[in-house]
Design an enzyme around this catalytic site. Structure first.
Site, PDB file in Angstrom:
ATOM      1  CG  HIS A 271      68.318  31.129  61.923  1.00  0.00           C
ATOM      2  ND1 HIS A 271      67.945  32.120  62.795  1.00  0.00           N
ATOM      3  CD2 HIS A 271      68.652  31.750  60.768  1.00  0.00           C
ATOM      4  CE1 HIS A 271      68.063  33.290  62.184  1.00  0.00           C
ATOM      5  NE2 HIS A 271      68.486  33.103  60.972  1.00  0.00           N
ATOM      6  CG  ASP A 322      68.844  36.911  61.115  1.00  0.00           C
ATOM      7  OD1 ASP A 322      69.390  37.121  60.015  1.00  0.00           O
ATOM      8  OD2 ASP A 322      67.996  36.007  61.269  1.00  0.00           O
TER       9      ASP A 322
END
Ligand SMILES: [Zn+2]
Length: 456
Positions: A271, A322
């Site tokens: 991220h 994720d």
């Protein structure tokens, strides 16, 4: 009896580009030993053969919460309310067996989507009351057991989680299941490493959870402990994280990291969403991988990665599922490209004059994913693992297109239901679009979900 396996494809994306009538030989260890074009059809025959993808970032247990957090509470500022509330309620009831069942099922879905390896960023270490299991690596070993069930290649990334924020505050409530001191973590890592070393198609790395959750000194110790193995960290997912770092350390997360560490190709920054232009360039030229999770980042409202600028500096990147809110390889890449288009109001952001969007997105993610997990995968060439995916070349989805157009059609106009066969390290794990052990793994998952939802 021959000890090699023979695959044959009408067309394949090889290390030398597109080739036709391709014969691929795989040895017993699961490695490709020969790739030849212009060969007669023999062995296991497929239409369109591609290298399979590495999924560089997953939190397996969150698959069980998928689709359950789309409501909100009364605080207009708190859009994470339903997500957080459900996650901690789930955690109260997740034991080793439940985690293994959920992980195995999620991995079945990953394989059916065209992923053949996963970086499991594993932070659920302890019992619901926060005390460790008799075997500290119990939960890590359950992740290995799940991978043995599904046949996916596992890069186990046990997470170091020490504190509740940059100020060093103690972990509270549900977070206690994640917590280890550096010494406890070193024990866990040693045990998990020995389990991984006894497992085929598995390797291990180290994952400090984030700059917020790990002290500055422990980050240095953890990096020494990794000794060149994959080193993954959540870096700048949301603006609040950037603000906390600025307030405590006087620098933005990526800025602070580069000021204090030699970030190299063993690092994977998950991220890397909130970066300045300078940070973006710095990450790109470092050779580290940006771990992008476009579906989850969309679902959580994180923000948009600066893909165009990163690409201009030849930055490495790969994709991860994720939160596993949706497991779809084609959608993951499509979402990345579409997020850029929506922000910049232009088309074909990733495409170059010589390569289409589909080709560039797919091949870049193959390279970045393999690097981040330190796996010899992502390429149809001698010496690589036979991590392969075959698409239904004769589907109506592919009418009127060829070569790079096949990838564009798959990623932008269709879905993972074009995936017919998948080989993970040479094992034929998906046949006729279905995981070969789906029935058994799905029934465990159904039983687990029944038990869990009875408590919610
Ligand atoms: Zn994550």
């Amino acid at each position: 009896m021959s000890s090699t396996k023979t695959l044959w494809a009408e067309h394949a994306l090889t290390s030398g580009g597109w080739a036709s009538d391709v014969r691929v030989e795989v040895d017993q260890a699961g490695s490709i030993v020969s790739v030849r074009a212009g060969q007669p059809a023999v062995g296991e025959q497929t239409g369109l053969l591609l290298p399979a993808m590495a999924n560089l970032h997953s939190h397996a247990f969150q698959r069980a919460m998928a689709g359950m957090t789309e409501t909100r509470g009364s605080d207009p500022e708190d859009s994470f309310w339903s997500w957080r509330k459900l996650m901690y309620r789930f955690l109260n009831h997740l034991g080793p067996e439940e985690c293994e069942a959920i992980a195995a099922f999620g991995q079945v879905e990953m394989l059916e989507a065209g992923y053949t390896s996963v970086g499991e960023f594993h932070y659920l270490h302890h019992q619901p009351n926060g005390t460790h299991y008799t075997n500290r690596a119990e939960m890590s070993e359950r992740m290995i057991a799940a991978a043995n069930q599904s046949g996916i290649g596992l890069t186990l990334l046990p997470v170091l989680y020490e504190q509740g924020g940059c100020d060093g505050r103690e972990l509270a409530g549900g977070q206690k299941r994640f917590g280890n001191t550096m010494d406890e973590y070193a024990q866990l890592f040693e045990q998990a490493s020995s389990s991984v070393s006894n497992t085929a198609n598995a390797n291990i790395g180290i994952a400090p959870h984030s700059l917020r959750a790990v002290s500055r000194s422990s980050l240095t110790v953890a990096h020494e402990l990794a000794a060149g193995k994959p080193f993954h960290i959540h870096i700048a997912e949301q603006q609040a994280e950037v603000d906390e770092l600025l307030a405590s350390y006087g620098a933005r997360p990526v800025e602070w990291l580069f000021d204090n560490h030699s970030v190299d190709s063993t690092w994977c920054l998950i991220h890397a969403t909130h970066m300045t232009a300078d940070e973006t360039k710095q990450l790109a030229v470092s050779g580290a991988v940006a771990g992008l999770c476009p579906i989850t980042e969309s679902n959580l409202g994180d923000g948009i990665f600066d893909g165009k600028r990163y690409l201009d500096h030849s930055g490495k990147w790969g994709i991860g599922t994720d939160s596993n809110v949706r497991i779809s390889l084609s959608e993951e890449l499509r979402t990345l490209e579409y997020s850029q288009r929506l922000r910049d109001m232009r088309r074909a952001v990733y495409a170059t004059t010589s390569q289409s969007n589909g080709r560039l997105l797919f091949e870049s993610a193959l390279v970045g994913g393999a690097q981040a997990l330190q796996r010899h995968t992502g390429c149809i060439a001698v010496g690589y693992k036979a991590d392969l995916v075959a698409l239904d070349l004769h589907s109506t989805s592919f009418l009127g297109v060829n070569q790079d157009g096949w990838l564009d059609a798959w990623l932008f106009a269709h879905d993972d239901n074009l995936v017919v066969d998948v080989w993970a390290n040479g094992e034929h794990v998906v046949a006729n679009s279905r995981h070969v052990r789906r029935e058994q793994i799905e029934s465990q998952y159904r039983a687990t979900m029944k038990k869990l939802t009875a408590h919610l």
